[in-house]
Structures are given as C-alpha cells and as structure tokens.
Enzyme design. Structure first.
Site, PDB file in Angstrom:
ATOM      1  N   ASP A 124      10.475  23.852  48.520  1.00  0.00           N
ATOM      2  CA  ASP A 124      11.871  23.488  48.255  1.00  0.00           C
ATOM      3  C   ASP A 124      12.043  23.261  46.759  1.00  0.00           C
ATOM      4  O   ASP A 124      11.679  22.217  46.229  1.00  0.00           O
ATOM      5  CB  ASP A 124      12.271  22.229  49.042  1.00  0.00           C
ATOM      6  CG  ASP A 124      13.770  22.013  49.051  1.00  0.00           C
ATOM      7  OD1 ASP A 124      14.328  21.759  47.962  1.00  0.00           O
ATOM      8  OD2 ASP A 124      14.384  22.106  50.120  1.00  0.00           O
ATOM      9  N   GLU A 177      13.815  22.644  43.068  1.00  0.00           N
ATOM     10  CA  GLU A 177      14.981  22.084  42.387  1.00  0.00           C
ATOM     11  C   GLU A 177      15.190  22.914  41.130  1.00  0.00           C
ATOM     12  O   GLU A 177      14.215  23.379  40.513  1.00  0.00           O
ATOM     13  CB  GLU A 177      14.774  20.610  42.038  1.00  0.00           C
ATOM     14  CG  GLU A 177      14.626  19.689  43.234  1.00  0.00           C
ATOM     15  CD  GLU A 177      15.790  19.747  44.205  1.00  0.00           C
ATOM     16  OE1 GLU A 177      16.951  19.863  43.734  1.00  0.00           O
ATOM     17  OE2 GLU A 177      15.559  19.677  45.424  1.00  0.00           O
ATOM     18  N   ASP A 179      15.833  29.632  48.146  1.00  0.00           N
ATOM     19  CA  ASP A 179      14.704  29.310  47.271  1.00  0.00           C
ATOM     20  C   ASP A 179      13.926  30.553  46.850  1.00  0.00           C
ATOM     21  O   ASP A 179      13.676  30.762  45.656  1.00  0.00           O
ATOM     22  CB  ASP A 179      13.763  28.322  47.977  1.00  0.00           C
ATOM     23  CG  ASP A 179      14.427  26.994  48.248  1.00  0.00           C
ATOM     24  OD1 ASP A 179      14.282  26.072  47.423  1.00  0.00           O
ATOM     25  OD2 ASP A 179      15.103  26.876  49.283  1.00  0.00           O
ATOM     26  N   HIS A 229      17.256  15.608  47.470  1.00  0.00           N
ATOM     27  CA  HIS A 229      17.287  16.484  46.294  1.00  0.00           C
ATOM     28  C   HIS A 229      16.138  16.212  45.327  1.00  0.00           C
ATOM     29  O   HIS A 229      16.156  16.718  44.199  1.00  0.00           O
ATOM     30  CB  HIS A 229      18.630  16.427  45.571  1.00  0.00           C
ATOM     31  CG  HIS A 229      19.786  16.764  46.465  1.00  0.00           C
ATOM     32  ND1 HIS A 229      19.844  17.938  47.182  1.00  0.00           N
ATOM     33  CD2 HIS A 229      20.899  16.047  46.794  1.00  0.00           C
ATOM     34  CE1 HIS A 229      20.959  17.944  47.901  1.00  0.00           C
ATOM     35  NE2 HIS A 229      21.598  16.814  47.694  1.00  0.00           N
ATOM     36  N   ASP A 259      12.282  16.685  49.793  1.00  0.00           N
ATOM     37  CA  ASP A 259      12.960  17.672  50.637  1.00  0.00           C
ATOM     38  C   ASP A 259      11.942  18.523  51.397  1.00  0.00           C
ATOM     39  O   ASP A 259      12.138  18.833  52.575  1.00  0.00           O
ATOM     40  CB  ASP A 259      13.857  18.573  49.786  1.00  0.00           C
ATOM     41  CG  ASP A 259      15.148  17.893  49.354  1.00  0.00           C
ATOM     42  OD1 ASP A 259      15.409  16.772  49.818  1.00  0.00           O
ATOM     43  OD2 ASP A 259      15.884  18.482  48.542  1.00  0.00           O
TER      44      ASP A 259
END
Length: 249
Positions: A34, A36, A147, A204, A209
């Site tokens: 995941d 960011e 992603d 987040h 996550d």
C-alpha cells in the site's frame, strides 16, 4: 449436555469448513502493498504522484499472522517539497522524505527483501491457480489496482526505471470484496467496519494500511473467499514460476 454437544458440533463444522477453504486457496502467502504518494488538495497543475512510502507485509493465510514487514521512505524528485495537504493526509514529514532514498534504490531494496524472505520461506510466485500443490505459493495484494497499475507503473515509465516482473500480477482485494460480499465498501476502513473489524493504527500510513488490508484478507479467507489473481499485466505470457534466486531486480 445437548447444548454442549451442539456447541462442539458447530465448532467442528466451522473448523472443517475453514480447512476446506484453505485447501482451495491458490496461495499460502500474500504480500500486501500500500503506497503513499505525493498529493495535493487542488492539483490544478496536473502534477503526477510520486511514491514516498513503500511498505509491504507478508501474510500467512494458513495462520492469519503477518510474518515479515518491509518499509522504506522514498525521496520525490519531480516535486520534492510535500504539500501541506500531503503532510496532513499521510503523516509523512518533509524531513522524512529528504532522508529517504530514490525510487530505483527503494525498488532494489524491496527486491533484496523479496529474495531474503523467499529463501527463508521457500516462496514460489504466481503459479497456476488450480491449487497450491503443497508449495509455499505467494502473490501480491493491494486494496485496489491504483498502487501497482497506476502509481508504480506510471512513475517507473516516466523515470525510465525497470519495474520488477513479479509486480505485474496481483489481487485487487477491493474488487474481490465487492464480488464476494456483493456490496460496495466505503474504502478500506468501511470494508473492515462492515465485517465488524476495527482499523488499527493511523489511516493513510502506508504500513498501517498494508497491515489492515492483510487483516481484511485474512477475514475474507475465513469467510470462504477464494483469493485469486485479478490483474495480470502479462496476460499473454505464461505465468512465471520464480525460485527465490530468480526474482527480478
């Protein structure tokens, strides 16, 4: 006595059902990713997102345990200064990304981690999905296709970086959730809530996550969902059977 026997029978039935579902699973292990990325509240200039946190967790779906974790912060170069919105949204501060590594270095570190855990666990990636044949089969999981199909793929294309071949196949857990439960979740947190699970940690945060996505995947397995690859960038090529020392870098 009758109540006690009913309880024993229910437990035995549930264990038998779970064992059957585990036997049908094509994978023994899942690596949940995941990212960011850089982001803006109002992106009028059409700036492209760059990965700033690259986390992954290894989930054993026979036990529900997260056995290994990887996390690396990444230095953005196209837009090196994080927006105030991005800092607030992700919790990642400017000094963290300034002390991060370039994306190509991060990918190399990630591949080294994959090699390490593959050797330790005897992982085999992306075999056919008719059964696990007693091997420690493994694939990747994301909450959505964004992603790997959008964020990583587009950034590697823009920067002319090599994307590891094993990251061309994965399970879109959101799509699998929709199909299995026949409902539209309101994000990862909403999906967990619908199943009576609580999001743990900071939403987040990429690592949090990923951990919570693994928690959701484990619950779905317990409920009888069969987790199969949903997205394949190599659909016209024979699925790869990589040994630990054949992982692309």
């Amino acid at each position: 006595m009758a109540v006690e026997l009913d309880l024993i029978e229910t437990v035995c039935v549930n264990r038998s059902k779970n064992a059957k579902h585990l036997m049908l699973q094509p994978f023994h292990f899942l690596i949940v990713i995941d990212f960011e990325s850089t982001c803006w509240e109002h992106n009028a200039d059409g700036k492209k997102p760059e990965i700033i946190e690259f986390p992954a967790v290894l989930l054993n779906i026979r036990t529900g345990m997260i056995e290994e974790e990887f996390q690396q912060f990444v230095m953005p170069v196209e837009n090196p200064i994080l927006s105030g919105f991005c800092v607030k949204f992700t919790g990642i501060k400017q000094e963290v990304v300034e002390n991060g590594v370039p994306l190509h270095t991060c990918i190399s570190l990630f591949c080294s981690w994959i090699r390490e855990i593959s050797e330790k666990k005897g992982l085999v990636f992306h075999v056919d999905q008719k059964g696990n044949n007693g091997e420690n089969t493994c694939t990747f999981v994301t909450w959505s296709d964004w992603d790997l199909a959008v964020c990583l793929h587009n950034e590697c294309t823009r920067k002319q970086l090599y994307k590891p071949e094993i990251l061309c196949q994965w399970i879109d857990l959101r799509a699998t959730y929709r199909k299995f439960y026949k409902r539209q979740p309101q994000g990862l947190q909403g999906a967990l809530s619908e199943l009576g699970l609580q999001f743990e940690g900071r939403e987040h945060s990429g690592l949090c996550d990923a951990r919570n996505t693994a928690l959701l995947a484990w619950r779905m397995v317990q409920d009888g969902a069969i987790l199969k690859v949903t997205t394949d960038f190599q659909r016209n090529r024979q699925a790869s059977r990589k040994t630990p020392f054949q992982v692309d870098i």
